[in-house]
Design an enzyme around this catalytic site. Structure first.
Site, PDB file in Angstrom:
ATOM      1  N   ASP A   1       0.827  -1.206   0.000  1.00  0.00           N
ATOM      2  CA  ASP A   1       0.000   0.000   0.000  1.00  0.00           C
ATOM      3  C   ASP A   1       0.867   1.263   0.000  1.00  0.00           C
ATOM      4  O   ASP A   1       2.071   1.202   0.296  1.00  0.00           O
ATOM      5  CB  ASP A   1      -0.892  -0.037   1.255  1.00  0.00           C
ATOM      6  CG  ASP A   1      -2.232   0.643   1.036  1.00  0.00           C
ATOM      7  OD1 ASP A   1      -2.362   1.414   0.078  1.00  0.00           O
ATOM      8  OD2 ASP A   1      -3.160   0.389   1.846  1.00  0.00           O
TER       9      ASP A   1
ATOM     10  N   ASP B   1     -10.531   2.135  -3.655  1.00  0.00           N
ATOM     11  CA  ASP B   1     -11.165   1.688  -2.412  1.00  0.00           C
ATOM     12  C   ASP B   1     -12.677   1.681  -2.571  1.00  0.00           C
ATOM     13  O   ASP B   1     -13.395   1.116  -1.742  1.00  0.00           O
ATOM     14  CB  ASP B   1     -10.785   2.622  -1.259  1.00  0.00           C
ATOM     15  CG  ASP B   1      -9.526   2.148  -0.558  1.00  0.00           C
ATOM     16  OD1 ASP B   1      -9.009   1.081  -0.929  1.00  0.00           O
ATOM     17  OD2 ASP B   1      -9.057   2.853   0.355  1.00  0.00           O
TER      18      ASP B   1
HETATM   19  C1  DGJ Z   1      -5.892   1.715   1.869  1.00  0.00           C
HETATM   20  C2  DGJ Z   1      -6.241   0.536   1.000  1.00  0.00           C
HETATM   21  O1  DGJ Z   1      -6.708   0.967  -0.215  1.00  0.00           O
HETATM   22  C3  DGJ Z   1      -7.252  -0.333   1.738  1.00  0.00           C
HETATM   23  O2  DGJ Z   1      -7.648  -1.396   0.920  1.00  0.00           O
HETATM   24  C4  DGJ Z   1      -6.661  -0.822   3.014  1.00  0.00           C
HETATM   25  O3  DGJ Z   1      -5.598  -1.688   2.764  1.00  0.00           O
HETATM   26  C5  DGJ Z   1      -6.213   0.353   3.866  1.00  0.00           C
HETATM   27  N1  DGJ Z   1      -5.360   1.252   3.120  1.00  0.00           N
HETATM   28  C6  DGJ Z   1      -5.475  -0.104   5.095  1.00  0.00           C
HETATM   29  O4  DGJ Z   1      -5.008   0.926   5.828  1.00  0.00           O
END
Ligand code: DGJ
Length: 720
Positions: A461, A533
């Site tokens: 991430d 997301d």
């Molecule tokens: C952002 C990501 O896009 C999510 O899927 C998740 O992993 C969160 N971060 C976790 O903090």
């Protein structure tokens, strides 16, 4: 200083050809290299020499517009591709043709390199054009080299400089932000320069990706029109200039964003620009994107021609709130669902400042002993005992100020020492220009893998952009602060290179709080990416559609979650168009939902090869209709999977007018069968109806979505 003579009588013509297309370069009287043609290739290449040179140096016009790599400070006063300051402070640059050669890597791949030199200063540029013949894809980059005594400073150092001649130019570019990625906008380019760019650093694509489509003469459709799909393979700041010049021709300059990025080039050093990748089709966006997909799977994406695992992710099921018992239950849930892998998300690490929310702990990559007293190793084994693989989330480039890492190494953090810190999601990027930081980031992954060799998947991430760009390391090592944006990305690639040298196969998802980072350089190291997301399936129909112009389905992670108001079937059908995953509380599913999901995973496993490796045909555009339809057809035309979704609620119904399918064999017969039916529902399609490929592709077919059945998946199988 070199002072060679470059005069010659006959122009040199250099065609860069793929199966269908040609980019033709030619020297002019002064040995400057220009682009004289771009488009469908001619059957007789000897005729390229009849194409008039585009050089225009009369009537006070601003030099030659069609330069293959526009220098700055001499005869051209157009937007430059290369702008620099010589070691003696002089800012003028000329580039003349010296030589070229083409090397064949194999039957399909060749590289043409063209050497250009400044006749006065010892600066040399080699333009590289790597062609993928069958796929009609060109990958273009440059190597800039100086033999001047004192360091040269590069101000602008683009990857590509192209020139197009058409009636009109229509640019489709994308804008967005967190959870709203990939909103397309198409515009007619008018005189002047239209810029697409990013200055965000780490999470460079948050507002705009470095990918676009460009139609010539008129807007291209899926099946008609001249169109170029272009994308920059660079995970950092980018800039693309689209300039309609005074002759209504289009200059394109694409590369690293020069913004705050002057780069020093010492004597005998080379600077290699990132690659600009493009494909061109005379038959619309569909063909162009299929070509790009084939290329990407074969030559670019890690394990692009392989397969992908299904998974259960715990992010939306637990957020930061979990412990070993809870996770063990989730392993069982994953097993019950039938997925291959459990992916443990954020929240598993840090002790002094535990990672119980997004305000602390990033950087401290030790298991949180309260949540996980027996460590990751125990979890991997527990998962395996349950019969499921184990994967884990990391965000190794980042740090929370509330962390031991920050306390110990404040100089590893990108921040302005004299100014207040500025955060995104309470965090800051680490300074990857610093080799120590590179080692640290590599070490996080290396330790995880060494201690737990059975870890089967990584989600990587990256949730903050770069504010206050300043590197304590560059300062201390007497390098230039203006190297930071570039050296960060180079540092990132060094780390990824090292990880892949030791762990070549382990699947990794490229995530950046959604689609904040996806490009074809990063995808050399990653098997897939997280488009957004936002997993509301209605939104995903649109987003995945737009991403699909550039990235094949095998790279698009798509999870079934609780976002949106759509029924479970709709959510599942949409997620099946990519690498299927789940991020739900399985134990909350009622009996029917669970049965449906279990069957869906099994169905997906039986057809995913067609989705991953087949040809994609976007049939009914959700932006222009109340419903969407698209299909993946196996290369040998033996099977296709068709998806259709109701997206407009104004009429409540999709249309029942047949739409034409594609990618089938007109001379064969096909059986049509609905997949992914919700328990106790009957398909509205006639059972085992047979149609000829000709019928399906000429008259068409419509599985009909409406308010009562908002999504449909259809399997089309050859029978004879
Ligand atoms: C952002 C990501 O896009 C999510 O899927 C998740 O992993 C969160 N971060 C976790 O903090």
């Amino acid at each position: 200083m070199g002072t060679g003579s470059f005069a010659q009588n006959q122009p040199t013509i250099i065609p860069i050809e793929t199966r269908r297309n040609a980019l033709v370069l030619q020297t002019d009287k002064e040995n400057h290299l220009g682009i004289i043609y771009f488009g469908k290739k001619l059957s007789q290449s000897a005729e390229y020499k009849s194409i008039p040179s585009q050089s225009r140096q009369h009537d006070g016009n601003a030099g030659i517009y069609n330069s293959a790599y526009t220098p700055s400070g001499t005869w051209s006063v157009s937007e430059p591709a290369l702008q620099l300051t010589h070691g003696d402070g002089n800012k003028s640059l000329d580039l003349v043709y010296v030589s070229h050669k083409t090397t064949k890597e194999n039957d399909n791949v060749s590289v043409t390199s063209i050497v250009l030199k400044d006749p006065v200063y010892a600066v040399e540029v080699t333009l590289f054009y790597k062609t993928y013949f069958q796929e009609n894809v060109v990958e273009q980059w440059n190597v800039i080299k100086s033999e001047e005594k004192n360091p040269v400073t590069l101000q602008k150092y683009a990857s590509a400089n192209l020139y197009f001649i058409a009636k009109d130019y229509y640019l489709t570019h994308y804008n967005g932000t967190w959870a709203k990625e990939m909103n397309p906008e198409e515009e007619l380019l008018t005189a002047g320069i239209r810029v697409l760019d990013s200055k965000l650093g780490t999470r460079a694509n948050l507002f705009q990706p470095p990918s676009f489509s460009l139609s010539f003469d008129k807007p291209a459709t899926e099946t008609e029109g001249k169109v170029l799909l272009g994308t920059l393979a660079w995970s950092g700041n980018f800039k693309m200039d689209f300039e309609v010049d005074s002759y209504h021709n289009l200059r394109l300059i694409a590369g690293i964003n020069p913004y705050a990025s002057e780069y020093p080039l010492a004597s005998k050093q080379e600077f290699k620009t990132p690659s600009f990748i493009y494909t061109f089709s005379e038959n619309g966006k569909g063909e162009a994107s299929r070509n790009l997909h084939i290329w990407a799977r074969k030559y670019r994406i890690l394990d692009g021609e392989g397969t992908r695992m299904t998974l259960l992710n715990n992010w939306e099921a637990t957020y930061f709130d979990f412990n070993e018992d809870k996770l063990s239950e989730l392993f069982k849930d994953g097993k019950k669902l039938g997925v291959d892998l459990f992916l443990l998300d954020d929240g598993w690490f840090a002790n002094k400042y535990p990672r119980n929310n997004d305000q602390a702990g990033l950087g401290d990559w030790q298991e949180n002993i309260k949540k996980l007293p027996h460590g990751i190793g125990y979890l991997v084994k527990e998962a395996q005992k349950t019969g499921i693989k184990f994967g884990i989330w990391v965000e190794p480039e980042m740090v929370n100020p509330k962390s031991e890492l920050y306390e110990k190494h404040p100089d590893w953090v990108i921040k302005q020492p004299q100014r207040p810190e500025h955060y995104m999601r309470n965090q800051l990027p680490l300074d990857l220009s610093n080799p120590e930081v590179q080692n640290f980031v590599y070490g996080i992954l290396d330790k995880l893998f060494t201690e737990n060799p059975d870890i089967a998947y990584i989600k990587w991430d990256c949730n903050a952009i770069t504010f206050n760009a300043y590197s304590a390391y560059l300062e201390k090592s007497k390098q230039k602060q203006s190297q930071l944006y570039v050296d960060y990305v180079k540092g990132l690639y060094k780390v990824l290179e090292k990880i892949r040298a030791k762990y070549p196969k382990i699947p990794m998802m490229l995530c950046s709080g959604g689609g904040g980072r996806v490009d074809y350089e990063a995808l050399k190291y990653f098997t897939e990416f997280w488009p957004s997301d936002n997993t509301d399936p209605l939104e995903r129909v649109f987003m995945q559609w737009e991403y699909s112009y550039f990235f094949p389905a095998i790279t698009q992670s798509a999870h079934v979650t609780d976002w949106g108001k759509q029924p479970l079937k709709f959510r599942t059908d949409v997620a099946m168009m990519g690498r299927l995953g789940y991020d739900i509380v399985v134990s909350h599913l009622n009996e029917k939902d669970l049965k449906f999901s279990q069957e869906a995973v099994a169905t997906y496993n039986s057809v995913k090869d067609v989705i991953f490796q087949g040809d994609l045909f976007r049939l009914v555009d959700p932006k222009k209709n109340d419903y969407a339809a698209l299909m993946f057809a196996a290369k040998n035309k033996s099977k296709a999977i068709l998806f259709s979704y109701l997206v407009g609620n104004r009429n409540g119904d999709g249309s029942d007018t047949p739409f034409r399918l594609e990618g089938l064999d007109a001379s064969k017969n096909y059986k049509v069968k609905e997949l992914n039916l919700y328990p106790e529902t009957k398909s509205a399609l006639k059972e085992d109806q047979i149609y000829s490929g000709e019928y399906l592709m000429t008259v068409g077919f419509n599985p009909i979505v409406n308010a009562r059945r908002t999504s449909v998946v259809v399997e089309i199988t050859v029978v004879n």
